[in-house]
Design an enzyme around this catalytic site. Structure first.
Site, PDB file in Angstrom:
ATOM      1  N   ASN A   1       0.828  -1.197   0.000  1.00 10.40           N
ATOM      2  CA  ASN A   1       0.000   0.000   0.000  1.00 10.40           C
ATOM      3  C   ASN A   1       0.869   1.257   0.000  1.00 10.40           C
ATOM      4  O   ASN A   1       1.069   1.873  -1.043  1.00 10.40           O
ATOM      5  CB  ASN A   1      -0.953  -0.003   1.202  1.00 10.40           C
ATOM      6  CG  ASN A   1      -2.158   0.887   0.998  1.00 10.40           C
ATOM      7  OD1 ASN A   1      -2.055   1.966   0.424  1.00 10.40           O
ATOM      8  ND2 ASN A   1      -3.313   0.458   1.464  1.00 10.40           N
ATOM      9  N   ASP A   2       1.366   1.651   1.151  1.00  4.82           N
ATOM     10  CA  ASP A   2       2.118   2.910   1.237  1.00  4.82           C
ATOM     11  C   ASP A   2       3.354   2.923   0.348  1.00  4.82           C
ATOM     12  O   ASP A   2       3.763   3.980  -0.136  1.00  4.82           O
ATOM     13  CB  ASP A   2       2.543   3.165   2.688  1.00  4.82           C
ATOM     14  CG  ASP A   2       1.344   3.393   3.602  1.00  4.82           C
ATOM     15  OD1 ASP A   2       0.359   3.992   3.131  1.00  4.82           O
ATOM     16  OD2 ASP A   2       1.390   2.968   4.764  1.00  4.82           O
TER      17      ASP A   2
END
Length: 479
Positions: free
Chosen positions: A400-401
């Site tokens: 994700n990040d």
């Protein structure tokens, strides 16, 4: 040559051999290809050092031997219990829980260093000189902090402790506890000369343990891997200090090696997130619930897993960006089965590994190696980032990040400046994800809304099974 001289010679030679094995083992751990053998070499070094310590029985007087015999028996029992527990737990632990185990073992190392210091400080009948006393206090302080702090890190990673302690005046309280502990330790060393009342020495250790808890509780789960690495460096430093006190070269060298490696790893991880170590320890990470992160244009566009698999089957180049979600789903074996299917059709496949993918550096590499993925198609971020623009498809699995374009473009984002994988530059992007949740940072991922991105919702292992079936169905169940 008498028995004492012979024993001393053997102990010194064993410690020298152990030190060499530690350093050589660590060197081999720097590459995924030789990491497994490096661990075995370093383990052999530890075994040599531990067995050599039992030869100290030849260096004591006859009057002291009955007491030493009891210690030798206790040491042997501890060795058997430790080996048994480590062997069974190491065999059972899942790859997703490996960071938790690292935290536990690291805490034990810090606790062992603190215990050595406690033995020295509670021996009030002994004569202590100033420098060894100060070193003992410092080693005990660092070791105790590492013990309690690592236990909290383990509990957070394992889901046993949720949330963080954050309130006005927290840092002032933590600073007060730390300096009170340090002042008490210096009083014991410089004023009482090691002969302080038992309650004072006990209070020193209790305060040090409390500070380890207070220091770790405010730190969020996303930063736990950095914290574990930092405590690993602390443990090495504590062990090195206590080795100096005991005049034990194996402890000194092992402590220096672990301390320096832990420090470098901590700095590497902090750099990979574009943050300083002090920012990790003293600042909040991520977006607050009421923080305005700006409006994101576009929408999330779901697609069927089978369609995504067929598209990759007809691509020329596919780059895979794995994350912790891959580990949670235990999908690495099915992923590699899918990779082999499309490779047989002439598709070039590469894996892109972010430095903090998963829970710790190297976590994804070990996970993929477990599934049999060849090392020569696994690339670090800096070696593959320039290739995304040439990829027909990039598939993100559980990350994700580390793939959020906001880190490059949105100066108001908490992750701005963090190096990311250039997944968004591929012609087509598929994101395999359970739902629409945010990453550790709490920041919405702009990649999910991009025109060239489609979302494949579902458990990663089930998604990979669907992709495999779709590709096989093209040839009537064959390849």
């Amino acid at each position: 040559m008498n028995a004492l001289s012979t024993a001393t010679l053997i102990i010194d030679a064993a410690f020298l051999a152990a030190a060499f094995l530690f350093i050589y083992g660590l060197k081999r751990m720097s590459s995924p290809v030789t990491a497994a053998s490096g661990i075995r070499v370093a383990g052999l070094g530890m075994l040599v050092a531990v067995l050599a310590s039992f030869l100290y029985v030849f260096g004591v007087s006859e009057a002291a031997k009955p007491h030493l015999t009891v210690n030798v028996i206790l040491g042997a029992v501890a060795l058997v219990l430790g080996l048994g527990w480590a062997w069974t737990s190491g065999k059972k632990v899942e790859m997703t829980a490996m960071p938790q185990m690292v935290a536990l073992y690291n805490g034990m190392g810090g606790g062992a260093a603190a215990a050595i210091g406690a033995v020295e400080l509670f021996r009030t009948s002994a004569e202590h000189s100033t420098i060894p006393l100060v070193v003992t206090i410092i080693g005990s302080l660092i070791g105790a902090i590492s013990l309690s702090g690592s236990l909290i890190a383990w509990a957070k990673l394992d889901g046993r402790v949720n949330g963080t302690w954050r309130f006005t005046g927290l840092q002032l309280m933590n600073g007060t506890v730390f300096f009170a502990t340090l002042a008490l330790g210096l009083y014991i060393a410089l004023v009482a000369h090691g002969h302080a009342p038992v309650w004072m020495t006990a209070a020193f250790f209790v305060l040090a343990l409390i500070f380890g808890v207070l220091m770790t509780m405010p730190i969020g789960g996303a930063d736990m891997p950095v914290v574990i690495s930092l405590y690993n460096a602390f443990t090495g430093l504590a062990v090195g200090f206590e080795g100096f006190v005991l005049q034990n070269p194996a402890l000194m060298i092992a402590g220096m090696v672990v301390g320096s490696a832990g420090t470098l790893l901590t700095l590497l991880m902090a750099k990979a997130m574009n943050r300083s170590v002090s920012n990790v320890i003293f600042s909040n990470f991520g977006a607050a619930g009421d923080e305005q992160q700006g409006e994101i244009k576009g929408s999330m566009k779901p697609v069927d897993a089978g369609d995504a698999g067929i598209n990759m089957r007809y691509a020329s180049k596919v780059i895979i960006a794995p994350g912790y979600g891959l580990a949670v789903a235990q999908a690495q074996h099915k992923l590699f089965e899918f990779v082999k299917l499309i490779q047989e059709q002439g598709v070039e496949v590469k894996f892109a590994i972010h430095p903090v993918a998963g829970r710790m550096p190297g976590h994804m590499n070990v996970l993929l190696a477990e599934a049999g993925v060849p090392y020569d198609i696994i690339y670090d971020m800096e070696d593959i980032n320039s290739e995304f623009k040439d990829a027909d498809v990039a598939i993100v699995i559980g990350a994700n990040d580390t793939v959020n374009p906001a880190a490059r473009t949105n100066k108001s984002s908490p992750i701005y400046g963090m190096p990311i994988l250039n997944v968004d530059q591929a012609k087509q992007v598929y994101v395999v994800k359970r739902g629409q949740g945010k990453g550790y940072s709490g920041v919405e991922n702009e990649l999910f809304f991009a025109d060239n991105t489609n979302m494949v919702y579902g458990d990663a292992q089930k998604v990979m099974v669907q992709m495999i079936q779709a590709v096989k169905s093209l040839d009537g169940g064959g390849h």
